[in-house]
Design an enzyme around this catalytic site. Structure first.
Site, PDB file in Angstrom:
ATOM      1  CB  ILE A  14       0.383   9.796 -10.110  1.00  0.00           C
ATOM      2  CG1 ILE A  14       1.413   9.965  -8.992  1.00  0.00           C
ATOM      3  CG2 ILE A  14       0.999  10.171 -11.454  1.00  0.00           C
ATOM      4  CD1 ILE A  14       2.555   8.950  -9.026  1.00  0.00           C
ATOM      5  CG  ASN A  34      -9.533  -0.895  -4.521  1.00  0.00           C
ATOM      6  OD1 ASN A  34      -8.926   0.177  -4.467  1.00  0.00           O
ATOM      7  ND2 ASN A  34      -9.004  -2.040  -4.112  1.00  0.00           N
ATOM      8  CB  SER A  36      -7.876   0.371  -1.296  1.00  0.00           C
ATOM      9  OG  SER A  36      -6.980   0.553  -2.375  1.00  0.00           O
ATOM     10  CG  ASN A  37      -3.919   5.163  -0.472  1.00  0.00           C
ATOM     11  OD1 ASN A  37      -4.143   5.464   0.695  1.00  0.00           O
ATOM     12  ND2 ASN A  37      -2.824   5.564  -1.098  1.00  0.00           N
ATOM     13  CG  ASP A  60      -9.426  -5.743  -5.446  1.00  0.00           C
ATOM     14  OD1 ASP A  60      -8.496  -5.653  -6.270  1.00  0.00           O
ATOM     15  OD2 ASP A  60      -9.280  -6.150  -4.278  1.00  0.00           O
ATOM     16  CB  SER A 127       9.239   3.046  -8.623  1.00  0.00           C
ATOM     17  OG  SER A 127      10.038   3.680  -7.662  1.00  0.00           O
ATOM     18  CE1 TYR A 152       5.002   0.560  -4.733  1.00  0.00           C
ATOM     19  CE2 TYR A 152       7.202   1.401  -4.274  1.00  0.00           C
ATOM     20  CZ  TYR A 152       6.016   1.470  -4.969  1.00  0.00           C
ATOM     21  OH  TYR A 152       5.844   2.444  -5.926  1.00  0.00           O
ATOM     22  CE  LYS A 156       4.863   0.183  -8.454  1.00  0.00           C
ATOM     23  NZ  LYS A 156       3.612   0.288  -9.197  1.00  0.00           N
ATOM     24  CG  ASN A 182      11.681  10.843  -4.877  1.00  0.00           C
ATOM     25  OD1 ASN A 182      12.431  10.116  -5.542  1.00  0.00           O
ATOM     26  ND2 ASN A 182      11.546  10.698  -3.581  1.00  0.00           N
ATOM     27  NE  ARG A 234      15.426   9.357  -2.083  1.00  0.00           N
ATOM     28  CZ  ARG A 234      16.514   9.039  -1.369  1.00  0.00           C
ATOM     29  NH1 ARG A 234      17.699   9.534  -1.696  1.00  0.00           N
ATOM     30  NH2 ARG A 234      16.416   8.227  -0.330  1.00  0.00           N
ATOM     31  NE  ARG A 298      12.562   6.687   4.869  1.00  0.00           N
ATOM     32  CZ  ARG A 298      11.695   7.328   4.095  1.00  0.00           C
ATOM     33  NH1 ARG A 298      10.522   7.728   4.588  1.00  0.00           N
ATOM     34  NH2 ARG A 298      11.988   7.613   2.847  1.00  0.00           N
TER      35      ARG A 298
HETATM   36  P1  NAD Z   1      -2.262   6.315  -4.848  1.00  0.00           P
HETATM   37  O1  NAD Z   1      -2.350   5.336  -3.735  1.00  0.00           O
HETATM   38  O2  NAD Z   1      -2.634   7.729  -4.576  1.00  0.00           O
HETATM   39  O3  NAD Z   1      -3.124   5.790  -6.096  1.00  0.00           O
HETATM   40  C1  NAD Z   1      -3.305   4.433  -6.374  1.00  0.00           C
HETATM   41  C2  NAD Z   1      -4.802   4.198  -6.524  1.00  0.00           C
HETATM   42  O4  NAD Z   1      -5.029   2.824  -6.857  1.00  0.00           O
HETATM   43  C3  NAD Z   1      -5.597   4.481  -5.255  1.00  0.00           C
HETATM   44  O5  NAD Z   1      -6.652   5.366  -5.565  1.00  0.00           O
HETATM   45  C4  NAD Z   1      -6.124   3.102  -4.809  1.00  0.00           C
HETATM   46  O6  NAD Z   1      -7.397   3.217  -4.209  1.00  0.00           O
HETATM   47  C5  NAD Z   1      -6.143   2.355  -6.119  1.00  0.00           C
HETATM   48  N1  NAD Z   1      -5.975   0.892  -6.029  1.00  0.00           N
HETATM   49  C6  NAD Z   1      -4.996   0.209  -5.387  1.00  0.00           C
HETATM   50  N2  NAD Z   1      -5.145  -1.107  -5.576  1.00  0.00           N
HETATM   51  C7  NAD Z   1      -6.258  -1.284  -6.352  1.00  0.00           C
HETATM   52  C8  NAD Z   1      -6.920  -2.417  -6.885  1.00  0.00           C
HETATM   53  N3  NAD Z   1      -6.503  -3.655  -6.643  1.00  0.00           N
HETATM   54  N4  NAD Z   1      -8.030  -2.213  -7.642  1.00  0.00           N
HETATM   55  C9  NAD Z   1      -8.481  -0.973  -7.892  1.00  0.00           C
HETATM   56  N5  NAD Z   1      -7.890   0.139  -7.407  1.00  0.00           N
HETATM   57  C10 NAD Z   1      -6.783  -0.011  -6.647  1.00  0.00           C
HETATM   58  O7  NAD Z   1      -0.766   6.224  -5.430  1.00  0.00           O
HETATM   59  P2  NAD Z   1       0.014   7.193  -6.418  1.00  0.00           P
HETATM   60  O8  NAD Z   1       1.036   7.921  -5.646  1.00  0.00           O
HETATM   61  O9  NAD Z   1      -0.927   7.946  -7.279  1.00  0.00           O
HETATM   62  O10 NAD Z   1       0.796   6.099  -7.274  1.00  0.00           O
HETATM   63  C11 NAD Z   1       0.274   5.607  -8.494  1.00  0.00           C
HETATM   64  C12 NAD Z   1       1.208   4.546  -9.027  1.00  0.00           C
HETATM   65  O11 NAD Z   1       2.514   5.079  -9.195  1.00  0.00           O
HETATM   66  C13 NAD Z   1       1.376   3.328  -8.110  1.00  0.00           C
HETATM   67  O12 NAD Z   1       1.480   2.175  -8.924  1.00  0.00           O
HETATM   68  C14 NAD Z   1       2.690   3.601  -7.417  1.00  0.00           C
HETATM   69  O13 NAD Z   1       3.310   2.423  -6.994  1.00  0.00           O
HETATM   70  C15 NAD Z   1       3.464   4.271  -8.524  1.00  0.00           C
HETATM   71  N6  NAD Z   1       4.539   5.134  -8.038  1.00  0.00           N
HETATM   72  C16 NAD Z   1       4.255   6.133  -7.168  1.00  0.00           C
HETATM   73  C17 NAD Z   1       5.285   6.939  -6.693  1.00  0.00           C
HETATM   74  C18 NAD Z   1       4.978   8.040  -5.714  1.00  0.00           C
HETATM   75  O14 NAD Z   1       5.913   8.583  -5.131  1.00  0.00           O
HETATM   76  N7  NAD Z   1       3.740   8.443  -5.494  1.00  0.00           N
HETATM   77  C19 NAD Z   1       6.601   6.738  -7.124  1.00  0.00           C
HETATM   78  C20 NAD Z   1       6.855   5.711  -8.040  1.00  0.00           C
HETATM   79  C21 NAD Z   1       5.812   4.908  -8.502  1.00  0.00           C
HETATM   80  C1  UD1 Z   2      10.069   6.396  -1.182  1.00  0.00           C
HETATM   81  C2  UD1 Z   2      10.294   4.932  -1.333  1.00  0.00           C
HETATM   82  C3  UD1 Z   2      10.270   4.574  -2.805  1.00  0.00           C
HETATM   83  C4  UD1 Z   2       8.947   5.007  -3.418  1.00  0.00           C
HETATM   84  C5  UD1 Z   2       8.772   6.500  -3.161  1.00  0.00           C
HETATM   85  C6  UD1 Z   2       7.435   6.956  -3.628  1.00  0.00           C
HETATM   86  C7  UD1 Z   2      11.632   4.271   0.617  1.00  0.00           C
HETATM   87  C8  UD1 Z   2      12.939   3.738   1.080  1.00  0.00           C
HETATM   88  N1  UD1 Z   2      11.540   4.538  -0.702  1.00  0.00           N
HETATM   89  O1  UD1 Z   2      11.139   7.063  -1.856  1.00  0.00           O
HETATM   90  O2  UD1 Z   2      10.424   3.177  -2.965  1.00  0.00           O
HETATM   91  O3  UD1 Z   2       8.940   4.749  -4.809  1.00  0.00           O
HETATM   92  O4  UD1 Z   2       8.863   6.765  -1.755  1.00  0.00           O
HETATM   93  O5  UD1 Z   2       6.409   6.492  -2.826  1.00  0.00           O
HETATM   94  O6  UD1 Z   2      10.713   4.454   1.395  1.00  0.00           O
HETATM   95  N2  UD1 Z   2      12.718  12.173   4.448  1.00  0.00           N
HETATM   96  C9  UD1 Z   2      12.983  12.823   5.633  1.00  0.00           C
HETATM   97  N3  UD1 Z   2      11.964  12.956   6.546  1.00  0.00           N
HETATM   98  C10 UD1 Z   2      10.701  12.484   6.314  1.00  0.00           C
HETATM   99  C11 UD1 Z   2      10.450  11.821   5.079  1.00  0.00           C
HETATM  100  C12 UD1 Z   2      11.483  11.666   4.180  1.00  0.00           C
HETATM  101  O7  UD1 Z   2      14.096  13.257   5.887  1.00  0.00           O
HETATM  102  O8  UD1 Z   2       9.828  12.621   7.168  1.00  0.00           O
HETATM  103  C13 UD1 Z   2      13.809  12.037   3.459  1.00  0.00           C
HETATM  104  C14 UD1 Z   2      14.129  10.598   3.111  1.00  0.00           C
HETATM  105  O9  UD1 Z   2      15.072  10.073   3.995  1.00  0.00           O
HETATM  106  C15 UD1 Z   2      14.634  10.744   1.670  1.00  0.00           C
HETATM  107  C16 UD1 Z   2      13.849  11.944   1.127  1.00  0.00           C
HETATM  108  O10 UD1 Z   2      13.371  12.645   2.269  1.00  0.00           O
HETATM  109  O11 UD1 Z   2      15.989  11.062   1.678  1.00  0.00           O
HETATM  110  C17 UD1 Z   2      12.668  11.534   0.259  1.00  0.00           C
HETATM  111  O12 UD1 Z   2      11.888  10.597   0.988  1.00  0.00           O
HETATM  112  P1  UD1 Z   2      10.489  10.032   0.466  1.00  0.00           P
HETATM  113  O13 UD1 Z   2       9.604  11.168   0.076  1.00  0.00           O
HETATM  114  O14 UD1 Z   2       9.987   9.091   1.488  1.00  0.00           O
HETATM  115  O15 UD1 Z   2      10.869   9.285  -0.875  1.00  0.00           O
HETATM  116  P2  UD1 Z   2      11.971   8.128  -1.117  1.00  0.00           P
HETATM  117  O16 UD1 Z   2      12.485   7.567   0.143  1.00  0.00           O
HETATM  118  O17 UD1 Z   2      12.967   8.655  -2.086  1.00  0.00           O
END
Ligand code: NAD
Ligand code: UD1
Length: 342
Positions: A14, A34, A36-37, A60, A127, A152, A156, A182, A234, A298
């Site tokens: 994001i 950092n 890490s991901n 970090d 989230s 996790y 939040k 999502n 979702r 799940r």
């Molecule tokens: P992502 O893992 O792609 O991005 C997070 C980045 O932070 C990575 O590049 C990682 O290397 C870096 N990072 C982690 N810990 C660090 C640290 N201690 N110091 C420096 N860098 C660090 O994740 P994303 O999907 O882009 O998510 C971004 C944010 O949004 C996160 O806080 C996540 O929890 C939140 N969020 C994501 C989702 C989702 O579905 N992707 C949903 C709700 C909330």
């Molecule tokens: C998950 C996390 C949520 C996090 C979000 C973004 C859980 C319980 N929740 O949300 O905390 O903020 O990711 O990282 O893990 N599904 C399948 N098959 C798959 C994968 C997913 O059927 O292989 C279904 C799931 O059961 C769900 C939907 O698809 O109903 C969305 O799943 P997912 O993308 O993992 O997101 P959440 O579970 O909503």
């Protein structure tokens, strides 16, 4: 002079899309990550899209001395978007301390530095997981939070509380938490997108990797939910739409339009789609066949959730614009680019 914004986690999924939207709006972006991901090549691809290479510092944020040194090196930061966190729900169950340390300490280090170096504004990635399975839908901002299903999710909720309390104690500080539903899809250029390490946990990367031949079949987790087709529902939000919400939130803070010094908003589309609807839409939009099988639910999954977006729409003036069809097409375009598929 353009305003300087620190984007933590800016090479992540994001974060990278948000860097692009900030640069398009004329902001000067500095990324801290950092790696890490995420991968360093993301910087090249951001530059290909916008023509601007963001400044980048690799360290970090859980290390306080390095965070301090960063703010000494960059004294002109006006606002922070804090994405950096660990985010794998399943992993957090096995390694809770790793999640609490990384996610909580990073935030606290940043907040302390904001006070010390006079940085007033922060937008934080929260989230919809903080709502658990709500009793009524859609979810408004006043829907009560529930006890988190995972460490996790708990990070939040705790981070939100830390910001709320620190804002109460520090008048000069302004924070907005955005509660994402999502996030899915990728930039329309196909140059940046979600790049999960190992086997994806989330639905859309699993679908695109299955379509690309990396996985044998998609497992649909449960078709015995109380929904029209039995699969879980979702609110899937396009990642570029979500990124734009961050730019809106930053402008709200920089222009002193916030009503309180700690605010939180739902960021979703307001539409709920079932897993089966999403799978069928993906097949329709891409024309690619997808092998799938229904398996057990799940553990920890909720049945259905989608946002009431009226406060984000009316108060922030932000709306999700992209359809599910467009969004899934961008996800597939990105996967094809990554795998060199025509
Ligand atoms: P992502 O893992 O792609 O991005 C997070 C980045 O932070 C990575 O590049 C990682 O290397 C870096 N990072 C982690 N810990 C660090 C640290 N201690 N110091 C420096 N860098 C660090 O994740 P994303 O999907 O882009 O998510 C971004 C944010 O949004 C996160 O806080 C996540 O929890 C939140 N969020 C994501 C989702 C989702 O579905 N992707 C949903 C709700 C909330
Ligand atoms: C998950 C996390 C949520 C996090 C979000 C973004 C859980 C319980 N929740 O949300 O905390 O903020 O990711 O990282 O893990 N599904 C399948 N098959 C798959 C994968 C997913 O059927 O292989 C279904 C799931 O059961 C769900 C939907 O698809 O109903 C969305 O799943 P997912 O993308 O993992 O997101 P959440 O579970 O909503």
């Amino acid at each position: 002079m353009s305003k300087q914004i620190l984007v933590t986690g800016g090479t992540g999924y994001i974060g990278s899309h948000t860097v692009v939207e900030l640069q398009k709006e004329g902001f000067d972006v500095v990324i801290v990550d950092n790696l890490s991901n995420s991968r360093i090549e993301v910087l090249d691809n951001i530059e290909k899209i916008t023509g601007i290479r963001p400044a980048f510092e690799q360290f970090d944020l859980a290390e306080r001395d390095k965070t301090d040194a960063f703010f000494q090196k960059y004294p002109n930061i006006e606002a922070i978007i804090h994405f950096a966190a660990h985010k794998a729900v399943g992993e957090s169950v096995g390694k809770p301390l790793m999640y609490y340390r990384n996610n909580l300490v990073s935030l606290m280090n940043l907040l302390e530095c904001m006070k010390k170096y006079d940085v007033a504004n922060m937008v934080f990635s929260s989230s919809c997981t903080v709502y658990g399975q709500p009793a009524t839908l859609p979810v408004t901002e006043s829907t009560p939070r529930q006890e988190a299903e995972s460490p996790y999710g708990n990070t939040k909720a705790i981070c939100e509380d830390i910001m709320r309390d620190f804002c109460k104690a520090t008048d000069s500080l302004n924070c907005i938490a955005l509660r994402y539903f999502n996030p899915i899809g990728a930039h329309e250029s196909g140059l940046i997108g979600e790049f999960p390490v190992g086997i994806p946990n989330n639905l859309v990367p699993f679908i695109t990797q299955t379509a690309a031949g990396l996985r044998d079949e998609l497992k649909i987790f449960g078709d015995d939910y109380n929904t029209a087709d039995g699969t879980a529902i979702r609110d899937y939000i396009n990642v570029v739409d979500l990124s734009k919400a961050h730019v809106v939130a930053i402008n709200r803070l920089l222009n002193n339009k916030n009503k309180k010094n700690y605010e939180y908003f739902n960021v979703g589309t307001g539409n709920g789609y079932s897993v089966m609807q999403l799978v069928k839409t993906f097949i329709e939009v891409t024309g690619v066949q997808l092998k799938y099988q229904v398996v057990e639910r799940r553990t920890g999954d909720i049945e259905k959730i989608y946002a009431d977006t009226s406060i984000a729409n009316n108060e922030l003036g932000w709306h999700a614009e992209k359809s599910l069809e467009e969004t899934l097409a961008t996800a597939w375009n990105w996967e094809k680019n990554v795998r060199n598929i025509d």
